[in-house]
Design an enzyme around this catalytic site. Sequence first.
Site: not given
Length: 482
Positions: A254, A452
């Site tokens: 990320s 995610h």
Amino acid sequence: MDAIREPINPNSHQLNEISFLIRLMDAILEPINPNSYWLNEISFLIRLMVAIREPINPNSYWLNEISFLIRLMVAIREPINPNSYWLNEISFLIRLMVAIREPINPNSYWLNEPRLIKAAGYPVERHKAITDDGYILQLYRIPGGRRYNQTLDNYSRRDKKPVLFVHGLFGCSSNFILMGPGKSLGYILADTGYDVWLGNLRGTWNTGHLNHSREDPKFWDFSFHENGKYDVPALIDKVLSITGQSKLMYIGHSMGTTSFFIAMALRPEYNDKVFTSIALAPAVYIDNMKALAELALKTVKISNWLRSQGMMSVSWNPGLLNVLTNTLCSIKQSSVNICIQLIQALFGEDYEQVDPDVVPLVLFRLQPASLRQLDHFGKIAMTGVFTSWEDGMLGLVKPYNLSNVRVPVSLLYGENDQLTQKSQVMRLAREFNSTGMLEEVRPGCTWPKFNHVDFLFAKDVATLFNEPLVKYIQTLFDKYGK
């Protein structure tokens, strides 16, 4: 905790302080079972009392208050400075476990990264990297696997392949080890023979500054622009300096990928120090978050309001986190666990890969973030451009020059990632393909609900993602790392 060597003066009007409790833990030697959700509550303190050989009167209405802790001090032989005022604070309990000689369950809220690694049976080193603008960053090294023999391994240590991990927003280096041996990528790579380095960006609880305290607003005057311009280069330089290697592999998750691409764009000389990068859920284009960003930053103007209240960062009160992780977030049934519901809504629904026992561990380790980091992501979402911060969220749009990235890049996405969606990753892939730097773009695994945070904390992360990834990492080392 034998008989008392020296008398301890507990006469302090400020018995509740971390400084006392840090010292208190040094005196505790007897094994204590720390496997308790309520380590700073009565259940833990009763266990602690049992472990003390000196008699203590447990007839106290407030066993986890000063009355108990004064008695505890009396039972400890080592001299302790009791100048404190957070006696029953979480930080004590973290450090208390460190002092225990017996093996500790590594899946614990209370252990910092070095202690987590050591408790899991791995060697660990602690290093500091100082950035050009004065931030002090922590790096944790796992130089070998569980069967590591320091004497024998020193001969081949210089030939080990260094891999640097960098975390995302609200994360820290523990993200890559929290699932434990055989599951987390950091441990699996260490067992496979890699030299594992876990980096921390500025703002995490274990970082500081040469001139500014964490309470100073100047400490929080940064976004991931500075993470890329200063932090990533400092981490890379430290790893190469210690290992004697000329290049390393970079694995980011990320915002850890955002910072890497900024580093290579702004300081292209660092391309020569990285032979390849693997970007997990790369956060570069986030057009899908435009509506949310405009609502939060333009309509509600939440950042402006927080600043008007004197806040420069989004921080998490440890006491509040402790209450949440031990109440709302510890419910085993996902359908009624509010914390799990929020995570699924934000990152993508994947209840099959949620481990209810891990969720409290993850949430308890949430790290602070600067408001500017959030604002900067908002600017990128609203403009649709991977832009620098320049003169503010509504100021000049100046794209980072991704053509400066001259490192082969692998982009791995989650099919059900609602934060960094597949379409946005494919847009980034087209840019790297046009410059010849795209090594590969593909889903992280075949599981269609992979989201995610599944890259780090999926229940079956080892078999779904990490074990196949290790094989891929070896092919990259064979191709570029010689």
